[in-house]
Design a protein around this motif. Structure first.
Motif, PDB file in Angstrom:
ATOM      1  N   GLN A   1     -13.164  -0.568  -6.558  1.00  0.00           N
ATOM      2  CA  GLN A   1     -14.281   0.348  -6.341  1.00  0.00           C
ATOM      3  C   GLN A   1     -15.570  -0.463  -6.194  1.00  0.00           C
ATOM      4  O   GLN A   1     -16.299  -0.681  -7.157  1.00  0.00           O
ATOM      5  N   PRO A   2     -15.876  -0.938  -4.977  1.00  0.00           N
ATOM      6  CA  PRO A   2     -17.047  -1.808  -4.787  1.00  0.00           C
ATOM      7  C   PRO A   2     -18.377  -1.108  -5.012  1.00  0.00           C
ATOM      8  O   PRO A   2     -19.411  -1.784  -5.123  1.00  0.00           O
ATOM      9  N   LEU A   3     -18.378   0.225  -5.080  1.00  0.00           N
ATOM     10  CA  LEU A   3     -19.612   0.951  -5.410  1.00  0.00           C
ATOM     11  C   LEU A   3     -19.618   1.394  -6.867  1.00  0.00           C
ATOM     12  O   LEU A   3     -20.286   2.350  -7.243  1.00  0.00           O
ATOM     13  N   LEU A   4     -18.868   0.662  -7.670  1.00  0.00           N
ATOM     14  CA  LEU A   4     -18.899   0.782  -9.122  1.00  0.00           C
ATOM     15  C   LEU A   4     -18.720  -0.638  -9.638  1.00  0.00           C
ATOM     16  O   LEU A   4     -17.663  -1.038 -10.092  1.00  0.00           O
TER      17      LEU A   4
ATOM     18  N   CYS B   1     -14.998  -2.251 -10.782  1.00  0.00           N
ATOM     19  CA  CYS B   1     -14.012  -1.400 -11.442  1.00  0.00           C
ATOM     20  C   CYS B   1     -12.821  -1.159 -10.524  1.00  0.00           C
ATOM     21  O   CYS B   1     -12.953  -1.163  -9.292  1.00  0.00           O
ATOM     22  N   THR B   2     -11.688  -0.950 -11.128  1.00  0.00           N
ATOM     23  CA  THR B   2     -10.514  -0.470 -10.411  1.00  0.00           C
ATOM     24  C   THR B   2     -10.174   0.914 -10.943  1.00  0.00           C
ATOM     25  O   THR B   2     -10.338   1.192 -12.131  1.00  0.00           O
ATOM     26  N   ASP B   3      -9.716   1.801 -10.037  1.00  0.00           N
ATOM     27  CA  ASP B   3      -9.380   3.160 -10.459  1.00  0.00           C
ATOM     28  C   ASP B   3      -7.966   3.194 -11.028  1.00  0.00           C
ATOM     29  O   ASP B   3      -7.269   2.163 -11.044  1.00  0.00           O
ATOM     30  N   PRO B   4      -7.516   4.348 -11.515  1.00  0.00           N
ATOM     31  CA  PRO B   4      -6.178   4.416 -12.129  1.00  0.00           C
ATOM     32  C   PRO B   4      -5.045   4.014 -11.194  1.00  0.00           C
ATOM     33  O   PRO B   4      -3.959   3.662 -11.664  1.00  0.00           O
TER      34      PRO B   4
ATOM     35  N   GLY C   1     -10.682   3.291 -16.378  1.00  0.00           N
ATOM     36  CA  GLY C   1     -10.162   4.403 -17.158  1.00  0.00           C
ATOM     37  C   GLY C   1      -9.884   5.598 -16.259  1.00  0.00           C
ATOM     38  O   GLY C   1     -10.043   5.537 -15.033  1.00  0.00           O
ATOM     39  N   PRO C   2      -9.497   6.713 -16.857  1.00  0.00           N
ATOM     40  CA  PRO C   2      -9.049   7.852 -16.047  1.00  0.00           C
ATOM     41  C   PRO C   2     -10.143   8.623 -15.331  1.00  0.00           C
ATOM     42  O   PRO C   2      -9.864   9.370 -14.405  1.00  0.00           O
TER      43      PRO C   2
END
Length: 300
Positions: A127-130, A119-122, A172-173
């Motif tokens: 985010q390697p721990l997601l 995942c990437t944050d906003p 997402g946010p």
């Protein structure tokens, strides 16, 4: 649903929380770790790397070597206890992570010939721990790093992700929001009490607390409570919804699955609503009869 195992990293010193036991900190009445575990209930094996503690569902415990050796060391310890072809990797401080994000990661990791998805944050940060990693390249890169550096302890996660072909998924946010400070904890607690989110958060928390896997139309139940309060008496609202739940439980005891159980709730609510409306209609019929007509009272 794609088969997967999950590794949840629940160690660390939590220095920015004053050394508090961060996975056990409660947001919305549930420990942060339990909130994360609820988002990945479909996993085969669930491995938690950290100190043992009560959890909402069974998990396998392990520790990184050395303890406090950082996320790569924890990941190396956890992956030894997984067998699925895909491994979901999560930190234990994601209060708003939900099954939809997990499903999106699994889908992205299954497309093409990549080695996983994160995942990437906003703000666009990885985010390697997601993330979901294919197990074979994950084990390969961890082994190479351990050989090159002599140990995984203290190594940054970017050394791993920089060597893997990973798809990116927009978190997402809220899904990537993590709790590193007490200010973050306060913000998370405030958000779940916002008007637009509080009911969904509360119902989800209650279902997890009671071990219920059931999608309930909350609007139907709220309408029933309103009709009972208005048509009968205010205390009738909670008592009626309790009785509807009890009746639905009896009706769905032999149900084949959650859909039939949800249908039983809807049918019980429909019957109770119709009864409340009949009570209200009778009361409306009686009101004109109870009102004095003014005849024979000397009223001009």
């Amino acid at each position: 649903m794609t088969a997967y195992d999950v590794i949840v990293l629940a160690g660390g010193a939590a220095k920015r929380l004053g050394g508090a036991d961060k996975p056990a900190v409660r947001v919305g009445g549930r420990a942060l770790l339990d909130r994360v575990l609820a988002a990945c209930s479909g996993a085969g094996a669930t491995v938690v790397v950290g100190g043992r503690r009560p959890t909402s569902r069974p998990v396998v415990w392990t520790r990184e070597v050395p303890e406090g050796g950082g996320p790569l060391a924890a990941l190396g310890a956890g992956v030894r206890l997984t067998t699925a072809e895909r491994v979901l990797v999560l930190s234990a401080d994601l209060p708003f992570l939900g099954p939809a994000t997990v499903d999106a990661l699994l889908a992205a990791a299954g497309e093409g010939g990549g080695e996983g998805a994160l995942c990437t944050d906003p703000d666009g940060r990885d985010q390697p721990l997601l993330a979901v990693y294919r197990a074979e390249p994950l084990r390969r890169e961890l082994a190479l790093l351990a050989t090159e550096h002599g140990s995984l302890a203290g190594l940054p996660l970017r050394l791993l992700t920089g060597e893997l072909d990973l798809a990116r998924v927009d978190a997402g946010p809220h899904a990537a929001f993590d709790c590193d400070t007490w200010e973050d904890i306060a913000a998370a607690r405030a958000r779940i009490r916002e008007h637009g989110a509080v009911l969904d958060e509360w119902i989800t928390s209650v279902k997890n607390e009671l071990g219920i896997e059931l999608d309930v139309d909350t609007d139907v139940l709220l309408d029933l409570a309103r009709d009972a309060a208005h048509g009968v008496a205010r205390p009738a609202a909670p008592l009626t919804t309790f009785l509807v739940g009890y009746a639905a439980a009896r009706a769905s005891a032999a149900a084949a699955g959650p859909e039939e159980a949800a249908a039983a709730v809807a049918e019980a609510a429909r019957k109770a609503t119709a009864l409340a409306l009949r009570w209200e209609a009778e009361a409306a019929e009686e009101r004109p009869r109870a009102e004095p007509s003014g005849e024979g009272t000397g009223t001009p």
